[in-house]
Design a protein around this motif. Sequence first.
Motif, PDB file in Angstrom:
ATOM      1  N   LEU A 107       0.826  -1.209   0.000  1.00  0.00           N
ATOM      2  CA  LEU A 107       0.000   0.000   0.000  1.00  0.00           C
ATOM      3  C   LEU A 107       0.859   1.256   0.000  1.00  0.00           C
ATOM      4  O   LEU A 107       0.354   2.357   0.129  1.00  0.00           O
ATOM      5  CB  LEU A 107      -0.888   0.034   1.261  1.00  0.00           C
ATOM      6  N   ASN A 108       2.170   1.054  -0.116  1.00  0.00           N
ATOM      7  CA  ASN A 108       3.051   2.193   0.105  1.00  0.00           C
ATOM      8  C   ASN A 108       3.384   2.931  -1.188  1.00  0.00           C
ATOM      9  O   ASN A 108       4.513   3.259  -1.450  1.00  0.00           O
ATOM     10  CB  ASN A 108       4.341   1.722   0.787  1.00  0.00           C
ATOM     11  N   VAL A 109       2.356   3.187  -2.004  1.00  0.00           N
ATOM     12  CA  VAL A 109       2.566   4.048  -3.165  1.00  0.00           C
ATOM     13  C   VAL A 109       1.873   5.369  -2.834  1.00  0.00           C
ATOM     14  O   VAL A 109       0.651   5.431  -2.725  1.00  0.00           O
ATOM     15  CB  VAL A 109       1.995   3.421  -4.453  1.00  0.00           C
ATOM     16  N   ILE A 110       2.694   6.382  -2.615  1.00  0.00           N
ATOM     17  CA  ILE A 110       2.200   7.640  -2.056  1.00  0.00           C
ATOM     18  C   ILE A 110       1.783   8.582  -3.167  1.00  0.00           C
ATOM     19  O   ILE A 110       2.449   8.691  -4.193  1.00  0.00           O
ATOM     20  CB  ILE A 110       3.304   8.298  -1.196  1.00  0.00           C
ATOM     21  N   SER A 111       0.655   9.278  -2.952  1.00  0.00           N
ATOM     22  CA  SER A 111       0.165  10.165  -4.006  1.00  0.00           C
ATOM     23  C   SER A 111       0.463  11.619  -3.712  1.00  0.00           C
ATOM     24  O   SER A 111       0.278  12.466  -4.572  1.00  0.00           O
ATOM     25  CB  SER A 111      -1.333   9.965  -4.190  1.00  0.00           C
ATOM     26  N   THR A 112       0.888  11.941  -2.515  1.00  0.00           N
ATOM     27  CA  THR A 112       1.075  13.346  -2.173  1.00  0.00           C
ATOM     28  C   THR A 112       2.512  13.610  -1.752  1.00  0.00           C
ATOM     29  O   THR A 112       3.004  13.001  -0.793  1.00  0.00           O
ATOM     30  CB  THR A 112       0.142  13.748  -1.022  1.00  0.00           C
ATOM     31  N   PRO A 113       3.193  14.528  -2.438  1.00  0.00           N
ATOM     32  CA  PRO A 113       4.583  14.841  -2.083  1.00  0.00           C
ATOM     33  C   PRO A 113       4.719  15.334  -0.639  1.00  0.00           C
ATOM     34  O   PRO A 113       5.723  15.068   0.012  1.00  0.00           O
ATOM     35  CB  PRO A 113       4.967  15.949  -3.069  1.00  0.00           C
TER      36      PRO A 113
END
Lengths: 349, 334
Positions: free
Chosen positions: A73-79
């Motif tokens: 689940l560790n695909v981040i969408s927010t910098p």
Amino acid sequence: MARVVLVTGVSRDLGSRFARLLAADPAVDRVLGVDVVPPRHDLGGAEFVRVDLRSPVVSRVLAREEVDTVAHLNVISTPQHAGGRATMKEINVIGTMQLLAACQRLPSVRKVVVKSSTTVYGASPDDPAMFTEDMEPRSSPQSGFAKDAVEVEGYVRGFARRRPDVAVTTLRFANVIGSRVRTPMTRYFTMPVVPTVLGFDARLQFTHEDDLLEALRHATVSQAPGTFNIAGDGILMLSQAIRRMGRPAAPVPAFAVATFGQAFRAARLADFTPEQLSYLTYGRGVDTTRMREELGFKPTYTTAEAFETFASAHEPGLMSDERIRNAEDGIAAFLGVRDASEGVPQRHG
Amino acid sequence: MADSSEAKVIPIRGHHAGANAGSSEVPDAGAAHSIPDTLRDTAGALAKGIASRFLGDDWQGKVAAGLAFTRRRLTGDYQVDDLGFDPDLTENVLMALLRPLYQSWFRVEVRGIENIPEVGGALIVANHSGTLPLDGLMTHLAVHDTHPNRRHVRMLGADLVFRMPFISELARKGGTTLACNEDAERLLTSGELVAVFPEGYKGLGKPFSERYKLQRFGRGGFVAAALRTGVPIVPCSIVGAEEAYPLLGNVEPLARLLGVPYLPITPTLPWLGPLGLIPLPSKWIIAFGEPVSTEAYDSDAAEDPMLVFDLTDQVRETIQHTLYALLLDRPDAF
């Protein structure tokens, strides 16, 4: 089937909630949550292991605990969450590469579930109305989270090819929404005046946060390899969604949008990345037939209902439902008319 | 209606709301009329007078329906389908705006509406002409207003449509989607009525001297879509659109610069400025022909290019012949 599940990205809200949900599932024996920083939320029955996915340490954890299922689940969408775009890209791409490299070496791994996004389809005027999982994007995302997601999926496909014995499930989620999640999208909709692109109205789809967690849980405990679009039924137009938030929209001509986007980003009001802008201009729809028929998952919330839970958790803006109804009643009373046939139930307050 | 409305209205606006001024004199309201109240009553009476003058006897119903519509739009309380089609807006605004053009300006005559199935998917294939795609809009109105089930036609539009601001927004809301196989088949399998103009820009932007001469019918993609989904093809011939904006010339270099397929010169267009956008009042006939059934073929037939070409030609010939017949039948172009 799943006994020892490794969940990545548990220090963030959705990750920790997923770890908790999975730990409570009788089909799962142990849940190991990994992340770089300790979770802010309670993990329930899940154990936390502090691991930086970008380092090879993850392979030792996998081997030591004899993990058979990995939920990534560790695909981040927010910098902002990652501390800058460069770090975000590294976490997303290098983290996935390391994790999959470790999984490839380990015979005990039988299943990998990856949380991806429908942003991999891009958004352009050449798009078909509804993307099925087999369709290629008409314009590939060139930057940001969407590009990361495309690259992550590429590595996942490579892994699936090299380990055909592992059941790999990729879930492409439409924008997640609900009363609790905070994403660039939720920040956008809670602005007092919502900027839009003049002359365009995007089609949007949403997944409710509970449905997102349930879809991931379903994929983790059942056997359904493949790629699946996950979204609530139906669509909302951007203008319609803004109206349901009771907020006025401020259309900005397309040529000025980039400048506005930068200004908003500088002011930390909202984060308009180019791929988000094209989404808010052209919109996107994904077909969820495969989700229902092959994955066997049915979302509880439609797109409109998911948005409703989000809208009702926030104060309505200037153009609230109540004010508009009052204005209507006022004008009707002034003119002495009332339409008896308009017996529609009140939708929300 | 007035009785029930009073009962509802009174709690909000007190005694001023009554439809007849007499009821507001009831002493239980307490204080005497103040000047603002009198002004409000006068303004109300004036507004009512104006409304009844312009909207006719049923003005109360119309105003109430209009208010309800405005409220629905402002609160986002309406439904759109997966492709962005917004029936609420289309029926109440877009079609209402186009109807005068349809009825009084072009005096559209519809023939063969019985050839459009009562229910279920069908593919309407029509000739394209007239510089601006008014023929698509008129076909939508023609079917909706004359078909017993008031069906909506879903248009397939070029990608350029979805690049342009405002046009793209209105096109989607009016039920248009991108002309690609995926969308066409999605609509046809869900039982929608789909219209396609296979000539595309070649038909739309052809010079006036070539009026009513059909151009090449694309690559037969529409036939393949109909074969794959097993729906009938309804040939549709439109007469009148050619004269609405007669294309006399084309500023090609400028068109290329702007990225549009052509930049038209018509008898009115650059000369009268924006007024030149008003179409000439040509007389239109929209004729739907006998449906071509595709049921006899199995779904593999779409993979047989020869069959696809044959069917394409058959449909094209039907439309061309009908066009000539209609032209002879039409007394005058205007």
